[in-house]
Design a protein around this motif. Structure first.
Motif, PDB file in Angstrom:
ATOM      1  N   GLY A 156       0.797  -1.219   0.000  1.00 32.62           N
ATOM      2  CA  GLY A 156       0.000   0.000   0.000  1.00 32.62           C
ATOM      3  C   GLY A 156       0.830   1.269   0.000  1.00 32.62           C
ATOM      4  O   GLY A 156       0.320   2.339  -0.325  1.00 32.62           O
ATOM      5  N   ASP A 157       2.099   1.162   0.373  1.00 36.58           N
ATOM      6  CA  ASP A 157       2.969   2.338   0.380  1.00 36.58           C
ATOM      7  C   ASP A 157       3.313   2.761  -1.044  1.00 36.58           C
ATOM      8  O   ASP A 157       3.344   1.948  -1.957  1.00 36.58           O
ATOM      9  N   ARG A 158       3.571   4.040  -1.191  1.00 38.31           N
ATOM     10  CA  ARG A 158       4.248   4.508  -2.414  1.00 38.31           C
ATOM     11  C   ARG A 158       5.718   4.641  -2.048  1.00 38.31           C
ATOM     12  O   ARG A 158       6.047   5.142  -0.970  1.00 38.31           O
ATOM     13  N   ALA A 159       6.563   4.189  -2.919  1.00 36.24           N
ATOM     14  CA  ALA A 159       7.977   4.129  -2.556  1.00 36.24           C
ATOM     15  C   ALA A 159       8.859   4.387  -3.764  1.00 36.24           C
ATOM     16  O   ALA A 159       8.452   4.208  -4.906  1.00 36.24           O
ATOM     17  N   VAL A 160      10.057   4.834  -3.459  1.00 38.60           N
ATOM     18  CA  VAL A 160      11.073   5.056  -4.493  1.00 38.60           C
ATOM     19  C   VAL A 160      12.005   3.856  -4.500  1.00 38.60           C
ATOM     20  O   VAL A 160      12.471   3.416  -3.444  1.00 38.60           O
ATOM     21  N   PHE A 161      12.266   3.321  -5.668  1.00 35.93           N
ATOM     22  CA  PHE A 161      13.168   2.183  -5.808  1.00 35.93           C
ATOM     23  C   PHE A 161      14.328   2.570  -6.718  1.00 35.93           C
ATOM     24  O   PHE A 161      14.108   3.124  -7.790  1.00 35.93           O
ATOM     25  N   LYS A 162      15.537   2.296  -6.270  1.00 39.75           N
ATOM     26  CA  LYS A 162      16.699   2.453  -7.148  1.00 39.75           C
ATOM     27  C   LYS A 162      17.230   1.055  -7.426  1.00 39.75           C
ATOM     28  O   LYS A 162      17.571   0.310  -6.495  1.00 39.75           O
ATOM     29  N   LEU A 163      17.269   0.700  -8.683  1.00 39.52           N
ATOM     30  CA  LEU A 163      17.685  -0.644  -9.068  1.00 39.52           C
ATOM     31  C   LEU A 163      19.178  -0.698  -9.341  1.00 39.52           C
ATOM     32  O   LEU A 163      19.827   0.330  -9.542  1.00 39.52           O
ATOM     33  N   ASN A 164      19.680  -1.912  -9.339  1.00 37.45           N
ATOM     34  CA  ASN A 164      21.114  -2.101  -9.577  1.00 37.45           C
ATOM     35  C   ASN A 164      21.533  -1.624 -10.963  1.00 37.45           C
ATOM     36  O   ASN A 164      22.694  -1.282 -11.181  1.00 37.45           O
ATOM     37  N   ASN A 165      20.553  -1.581 -11.899  1.00 45.21           N
ATOM     38  CA  ASN A 165      20.904  -1.121 -13.252  1.00 45.21           C
ATOM     39  C   ASN A 165      20.871   0.398 -13.371  1.00 45.21           C
ATOM     40  O   ASN A 165      21.008   0.943 -14.455  1.00 45.21           O
ATOM     41  N   GLY A 166      20.657   1.080 -12.211  1.00 47.41           N
ATOM     42  CA  GLY A 166      20.691   2.526 -12.205  1.00 47.41           C
ATOM     43  C   GLY A 166      19.333   3.200 -12.328  1.00 47.41           C
ATOM     44  O   GLY A 166      19.209   4.399 -12.115  1.00 47.41           O
ATOM     45  N   GLU A 167      18.323   2.404 -12.680  1.00 51.29           N
ATOM     46  CA  GLU A 167      16.986   2.971 -12.867  1.00 51.29           C
ATOM     47  C   GLU A 167      16.371   3.377 -11.529  1.00 51.29           C
ATOM     48  O   GLU A 167      16.495   2.671 -10.535  1.00 51.29           O
ATOM     49  N   VAL A 168      15.733   4.544 -11.494  1.00 46.29           N
ATOM     50  CA  VAL A 168      15.040   5.025 -10.295  1.00 46.29           C
ATOM     51  C   VAL A 168      13.564   5.182 -10.628  1.00 46.29           C
ATOM     52  O   VAL A 168      13.215   5.739 -11.671  1.00 46.29           O
ATOM     53  N   ILE A 193       4.943  -3.939 -12.528  1.00 47.68           N
ATOM     54  CA  ILE A 193       6.129  -4.784 -12.655  1.00 47.68           C
ATOM     55  C   ILE A 193       6.401  -5.555 -11.371  1.00 47.68           C
ATOM     56  O   ILE A 193       5.933  -5.169 -10.299  1.00 47.68           O
ATOM     57  N   ASP A 194       7.141  -6.627 -11.488  1.00 50.13           N
ATOM     58  CA  ASP A 194       7.661  -7.373 -10.340  1.00 50.13           C
ATOM     59  C   ASP A 194       9.168  -7.117 -10.283  1.00 50.13           C
ATOM     60  O   ASP A 194       9.839  -7.184 -11.313  1.00 50.13           O
ATOM     61  N   ILE A 195       9.677  -6.825  -9.116  1.00 49.90           N
ATOM     62  CA  ILE A 195      11.134  -6.726  -8.984  1.00 49.90           C
ATOM     63  C   ILE A 195      11.599  -7.542  -7.792  1.00 49.90           C
ATOM     64  O   ILE A 195      10.908  -7.623  -6.773  1.00 49.90           O
ATOM     65  N   LYS A 196      12.750  -8.132  -7.931  1.00 50.20           N
ATOM     66  CA  LYS A 196      13.312  -8.970  -6.879  1.00 50.20           C
ATOM     67  C   LYS A 196      14.191  -8.132  -5.952  1.00 50.20           C
ATOM     68  O   LYS A 196      14.781  -7.139  -6.384  1.00 50.20           O
ATOM     69  N   ASP A 197      14.245  -8.548  -4.692  1.00 51.38           N
ATOM     70  CA  ASP A 197      15.079  -7.842  -3.710  1.00 51.38           C
ATOM     71  C   ASP A 197      16.517  -7.686  -4.210  1.00 51.38           C
ATOM     72  O   ASP A 197      17.157  -6.663  -4.001  1.00 51.38           O
ATOM     73  N   GLU A 198      17.004  -8.754  -4.864  1.00 52.99           N
ATOM     74  CA  GLU A 198      18.413  -8.735  -5.281  1.00 52.99           C
ATOM     75  C   GLU A 198      18.678  -7.705  -6.383  1.00 52.99           C
ATOM     76  O   GLU A 198      19.827  -7.351  -6.626  1.00 52.99           O
ATOM     77  N   ASP A 199      17.588  -7.236  -7.038  1.00 52.43           N
ATOM     78  CA  ASP A 199      17.763  -6.236  -8.090  1.00 52.43           C
ATOM     79  C   ASP A 199      17.676  -4.810  -7.551  1.00 52.43           C
ATOM     80  O   ASP A 199      17.883  -3.843  -8.278  1.00 52.43           O
ATOM     81  N   ILE A 200      17.327  -4.699  -6.253  1.00 52.58           N
ATOM     82  CA  ILE A 200      17.115  -3.379  -5.657  1.00 52.58           C
ATOM     83  C   ILE A 200      18.378  -2.930  -4.928  1.00 52.58           C
ATOM     84  O   ILE A 200      18.884  -3.626  -4.058  1.00 52.58           O
ATOM     85  N   GLN A 201      18.875  -1.749  -5.314  1.00 55.62           N
ATOM     86  CA  GLN A 201      20.033  -1.192  -4.600  1.00 55.62           C
ATOM     87  C   GLN A 201      19.579  -0.575  -3.280  1.00 55.62           C
ATOM     88  O   GLN A 201      20.177  -0.799  -2.248  1.00 55.62           O
ATOM     89  N   TRP A 202      18.529   0.213  -3.337  1.00 53.44           N
ATOM     90  CA  TRP A 202      17.903   0.702  -2.116  1.00 53.44           C
ATOM     91  C   TRP A 202      16.480   1.106  -2.422  1.00 53.44           C
ATOM     92  O   TRP A 202      16.095   1.309  -3.579  1.00 53.44           O
TER      93      TRP A 202
END
Length: 211
Positions: A156-168, A193-202
């Motif tokens: 339910g949260d809105r959140a910012v994701f920075k991925l290991n590939n640099g995408e924010v 989209i689905d993203i895996k924990d291992e693909d998330i930088q922060w």
DNA sequence: CGCATTCTATGCTACCGGCC
DNA sequence: GGCCGGTAGCATAGAATGCG
């Protein structure tokens, strides 16, 4: 010389920015999960208890952090906290009643409640400025999104994701399962989209938006 | 709502290094 | 070698959270 609080504060910060709880970081480093408990930071007699260099070395290794960066985390812990702040707040239901606005239509703030802002400090929060229309209609070009770095992101949260590939990206969390997030795009032109924990930088929860 | 998992707190013991 | 002071680890319990 660094103080006891600065050392432990740096460990807390390192855990946060690495996406772990303090106990989670200890486990990841091969230490006992209770190693960094607050109750273990002071002895029963009240005397300060310090982490060993070996423990610090292990968490630096597991988080791929240089000692110089760890020292920087200690420095950031010494920053004076921002002055406490708050703004007046009123419920929509109350806003329609008499007594909360003067004859000239201006709010009578002393009758309003207060919402504290002092929990937002520079150490754990940062702002991102929205560019373009990719997050319309919720966020417009020029809006500031204040992100709570290290806060646990929940369904339910809105959140910012920075991925290991640099995408924010800014997304709404539809579902959170072990090891994976299911995210809804704010702009319907973009697919979920689905993203895996291992693909998330922060990642960090959206705490505030200036609009 | 119930169960499983994770996190935190507490008390205890083990182990290590310094000192006498 | 024994004592002391220190951190790390183990066991346990309770709270918080996520999931079906």
């Amino acid at each position: 010389m660094y103080t006891h609080d600065e050392i432990w504060g740096a460990i807390d910060r390192l855990a946060k920015i690495s996406g772990y709880s303090t106990s989670g970081l200890a486990i990841k480093a091969g230490l006992d999960p209770t190693s960094f408990n607050k109750s273990k930071r002071v002895q029963p007699n009240g005397k300060a208890r310090w982490p060993s260099m070996e423990s610090i070395s292990k968490i630096l290794a597991v988080t791929n952090t240089a000692m110089v960066d760890f020292v920087a985390l200690m420095d950031s812990a010494t920053d004076a906290p921002n002055a406490a702040a708050s703004i007046p707040v009123l419920g929509f239901a109350q806003a329609g009643r008499e007594g909360y606005f003067g004859e000239d239509g201006a709010p009578i703030l002393e009758k309003w409640g207060e919402v504290p802002l002092d929990h937002i400090n520079g150490d754990d929060y940062f702002a991102l400025e929205v560019n373009g229309e990719s997050m319309m209609p919720l966020y417009r070009d020029g809006d500031l999104i204040i992100v709570a770095q290290g806060d646990s992101v929940r369904k339910g949260d809105r959140a910012v994701f920075k991925l290991n590939n640099g995408e924010v990206m800014v997304k709404e969390v539809l579902k959170k399962t072990k090891g994976q997030y299911v995210l809804r795009s704010i702009n319907s032109d973009f697919a979920d989209i689905d993203i895996k924990d291992e693909d998330i930088q922060w990642c960090g929860r959206v705490a505030w938006v200036s609009q």
